[in-house]
Design a protein around this motif. Structure first.
Motif, PDB file in Angstrom:
ATOM      1  N   THR A 293     -39.512  -4.078  19.367  1.00 38.83           N
ATOM      2  CA  THR A 293     -40.615  -3.971  18.408  1.00 38.83           C
ATOM      3  C   THR A 293     -41.078  -5.299  17.833  1.00 38.83           C
ATOM      4  O   THR A 293     -42.148  -5.369  17.244  1.00 38.83           O
ATOM      5  CB  THR A 293     -40.200  -3.068  17.229  1.00 38.83           C
ATOM      6  N   ASN A 294     -40.287  -6.364  17.966  1.00 44.38           N
ATOM      7  CA  ASN A 294     -40.686  -7.653  17.393  1.00 44.38           C
ATOM      8  C   ASN A 294     -39.907  -8.790  18.040  1.00 44.38           C
ATOM      9  O   ASN A 294     -38.865  -8.560  18.668  1.00 44.38           O
ATOM     10  CB  ASN A 294     -40.490  -7.662  15.870  1.00 44.38           C
ATOM     11  N   ASN A 295     -40.416 -10.012  17.907  1.00 42.88           N
ATOM     12  CA  ASN A 295     -39.786 -11.194  18.502  1.00 42.88           C
ATOM     13  C   ASN A 295     -39.455 -12.229  17.436  1.00 42.88           C
ATOM     14  O   ASN A 295     -40.239 -12.440  16.505  1.00 42.88           O
ATOM     15  CB  ASN A 295     -40.710 -11.835  19.538  1.00 42.88           C
ATOM     16  N   TRP A 296     -38.319 -12.895  17.620  1.00 45.20           N
ATOM     17  CA  TRP A 296     -37.891 -13.989  16.743  1.00 45.20           C
ATOM     18  C   TRP A 296     -37.457 -15.172  17.597  1.00 45.20           C
ATOM     19  O   TRP A 296     -37.030 -14.997  18.748  1.00 45.20           O
ATOM     20  CB  TRP A 296     -36.725 -13.558  15.855  1.00 45.20           C
ATOM     21  N   ALA A 297     -37.548 -16.378  17.038  1.00 48.67           N
ATOM     22  CA  ALA A 297     -37.095 -17.579  17.729  1.00 48.67           C
ATOM     23  C   ALA A 297     -36.271 -18.434  16.776  1.00 48.67           C
ATOM     24  O   ALA A 297     -36.667 -18.657  15.624  1.00 48.67           O
ATOM     25  CB  ALA A 297     -38.284 -18.376  18.254  1.00 48.67           C
ATOM     26  N   VAL A 298     -35.110 -18.890  17.248  1.00 41.17           N
ATOM     27  CA  VAL A 298     -34.263 -19.830  16.510  1.00 41.17           C
ATOM     28  C   VAL A 298     -34.189 -21.101  17.343  1.00 41.17           C
ATOM     29  O   VAL A 298     -33.618 -21.107  18.435  1.00 41.17           O
ATOM     30  CB  VAL A 298     -32.846 -19.252  16.274  1.00 41.17           C
ATOM     31  N   LEU A 299     -34.793 -22.181  16.850  1.00 40.47           N
ATOM     32  CA  LEU A 299     -34.940 -23.418  17.611  1.00 40.47           C
ATOM     33  C   LEU A 299     -34.190 -24.534  16.898  1.00 40.47           C
ATOM     34  O   LEU A 299     -34.488 -24.843  15.736  1.00 40.47           O
ATOM     35  CB  LEU A 299     -36.429 -23.774  17.748  1.00 40.47           C
ATOM     36  N   VAL A 300     -33.229 -25.138  17.593  1.00 37.35           N
ATOM     37  CA  VAL A 300     -32.314 -26.071  16.933  1.00 37.35           C
ATOM     38  C   VAL A 300     -32.223 -27.394  17.681  1.00 37.35           C
ATOM     39  O   VAL A 300     -31.925 -27.423  18.879  1.00 37.35           O
ATOM     40  CB  VAL A 300     -30.888 -25.463  16.832  1.00 37.35           C
ATOM     41  N   ASP A 301     -32.487 -28.490  16.957  1.00 37.34           N
ATOM     42  CA  ASP A 301     -32.143 -29.831  17.428  1.00 37.34           C
ATOM     43  C   ASP A 301     -30.951 -30.271  16.588  1.00 37.34           C
ATOM     44  O   ASP A 301     -31.065 -30.421  15.368  1.00 37.34           O
ATOM     45  CB  ASP A 301     -33.315 -30.798  17.242  1.00 37.34           C
ATOM     46  N   ALA A 302     -29.805 -30.476  17.238  1.00 32.87           N
ATOM     47  CA  ALA A 302     -28.562 -30.725  16.505  1.00 32.87           C
ATOM     48  C   ALA A 302     -28.201 -32.200  16.394  1.00 32.87           C
ATOM     49  O   ALA A 302     -27.174 -32.531  15.801  1.00 32.87           O
ATOM     50  CB  ALA A 302     -27.410 -29.970  17.185  1.00 32.87           C
ATOM     51  N   SER A 303     -29.021 -33.104  16.939  1.00 36.12           N
ATOM     52  CA  SER A 303     -28.621 -34.515  16.973  1.00 36.12           C
ATOM     53  C   SER A 303     -29.406 -35.364  15.978  1.00 36.12           C
ATOM     54  O   SER A 303     -30.500 -34.998  15.543  1.00 36.12           O
ATOM     55  CB  SER A 303     -28.796 -35.079  18.383  1.00 36.12           C
ATOM     56  N   ARG A 304     -28.838 -36.528  15.657  1.00 35.26           N
ATOM     57  CA  ARG A 304     -29.456 -37.468  14.727  1.00 35.26           C
ATOM     58  C   ARG A 304     -29.730 -38.804  15.423  1.00 35.26           C
ATOM     59  O   ARG A 304     -29.406 -38.983  16.588  1.00 35.26           O
ATOM     60  CB  ARG A 304     -28.535 -37.731  13.529  1.00 35.26           C
ATOM     61  N   PHE A 305     -30.348 -39.714  14.700  1.00 34.48           N
ATOM     62  CA  PHE A 305     -30.557 -41.106  15.091  1.00 34.48           C
ATOM     63  C   PHE A 305     -31.765 -41.285  16.019  1.00 34.48           C
ATOM     64  O   PHE A 305     -32.089 -40.421  16.823  1.00 34.48           O
ATOM     65  CB  PHE A 305     -29.297 -41.713  15.711  1.00 34.48           C
ATOM     66  N   TRP A 306     -32.385 -42.450  15.863  1.00 35.41           N
ATOM     67  CA  TRP A 306     -33.646 -42.764  16.526  1.00 35.41           C
ATOM     68  C   TRP A 306     -33.562 -42.650  18.049  1.00 35.41           C
ATOM     69  O   TRP A 306     -34.490 -42.190  18.705  1.00 35.41           O
ATOM     70  CB  TRP A 306     -34.088 -44.177  16.129  1.00 35.41           C
TER      71      TRP A 306
END
Length: 350
Positions: A39-52
């Motif tokens: 009946t519905n859609n969800w998204a969990v989007l993760v960038d787990a890293s740091r630094f340039w």
């Protein structure tokens, strides 16, 4: 009154007949009944890293964010976690902008990006709490995954990983067992109908090895013992712009429209080893449907029955029947075309 033995025999015969009748239902009917739970859609989007020097990971997650949003999933049903905000990084020569290609064609940070977890909020604890619905008291509604038994959930992870773990902030790790436990809790608490797990990191396939929950389809950018590689560098800022697997995944998604017939099965083949260099891993033994019969929009789009009309409609009519008659009697529709700006240039890298 029937003897107990005869009554029991009749019940058994009736049950067997009912079971046989159910098994003989047309395949299309059964398939439609299965789809009706979505009946519905969800998204969990993760960038787990740091630094340039990890700029590409932010570009990865923002590019997927732009794609699912373009295909109709609203910000209210997208949880975006970015450990280091490259748009505001002091080394960024273009403040407020993030690009996923050296031609700087599209600013994927854009004007309407809603980051839900930023900087040091991106932790293993917060991620697991998000999945399992155990967020702390006082957590804003926009930071909660409010999925239910009818939700198809896309989980996308990117960053630096190894055999059985993904690093968060270069200071802690989430293990494959913790991921499996989190998804199992989601299933037991009826927090998803189907789940698509997508991860772009080194040795990514190790992260789905412990999964046992039903209705989970997983794809990883590399197998155990393999590295996932970046695609190209922008010499003007001295960092890589995007990872190879996500680049080719986005190239596919840019050809998808909200009512496209492209399938998840096609999507699982977007990055063959000759272009990805690493071997893409797929796990579908927990998934009940044939991926080649599942529309890509079942995870990357939104369920939103919509009627687009250029006709003049009287919205003050008293009942639905008058409304339908008014539409039928109105002038023929004019032809129109929706133009969506492409995310990639025709020739990105020569």
């Amino acid at each position: 009154m029937l003897p107990k033995g005869l009554l029991l025999l009749l019940i058994i015969i009736y049950s067997c007949a009912a079971e046989h009748e159910t098994s003989m239902l047309p395949e299309a009917y059964v398939d439609a009944a299965q789809r009706s739970t979505h009946t519905n859609n969800w998204a969990v989007l993760v960038d787990a890293s740091r630094f340039w020097f990890n700029y590409r990971h932010v570009a990865n997650v923002l590019s997927i964010y732009r794609s699912v949003k373009r295909l109709g999933i609203p910000d209210s049903q997208i949880i975006l976690m970015i450990a280091d905000d490259m748009a505001c990084n002091a080394r960024n020569p273009r403040p407020g902008q993030v690009y996923n290609n050296a031609n700087q064609h599209i600013n994927v940070y854009g004007d309407d990006v809603e980051v839900d977890y930023r900087g040091y909020e991106v932790t293993v604890e917060n991620f697991v709490r998000l999945l399992t619905g155990r967020t702390q008291n006082g957590t804003a509604r926009s930071k909660k995954l409010l999925s239910d038994a009818g939700s198809n959930v896309l989980i996308y992870l990117t960053g630096h990983g190894g055999d059985g773990f993904l690093k968060f902030q270069d200071s802690e790790e989430i293990t494959s067992q913790e991921l499996a436990d989190g998804i199992q809790q989601m299933w037991e608490k009826k927090r998803y109908n189907e789940l698509f797990f997508m991860v772009d990191t080194c040795q990514a396939a190790s992260l789905y090895e412990k999964f046992t929950s039903p209705n989970v389809l997983a794809v990883a950018s590399s197998l155990v013992g393999e590295d996932s590689l970046s695609h190209h560098v922008d010499p003007s800022i001295g960092v890589y712009m995007i990872d190879r697997y996500t680049y080719y995944a986005l190239e596919f998604l840019e050809k998808v429209q909200p009512f496209s017939k492209r399938t998840i099965g096609e999507f699982l083949q977007v990055c063959p080893k000759r272009v990805c260099i690493s071997t893409v891993g797929v796990r579908k033994d927990l998934y009940r449907r044939d991926p080649h019969k599942v529309p890509i929009t079942d995870f990357f789009g939104a369920i939103r029955p919509t009627r687009v009309s250029t006709d003049r409609i009287n919205v003050t009519l008293a009942n639905e029947e008058d409304f339908v008659n008014e539409v039928v009697q109105s002038e023929p529709r004019k032809q129109f075309k929706i133009i969506l700006e492409p995310q990639f240039t025709a020739e990105l890298i020569k």
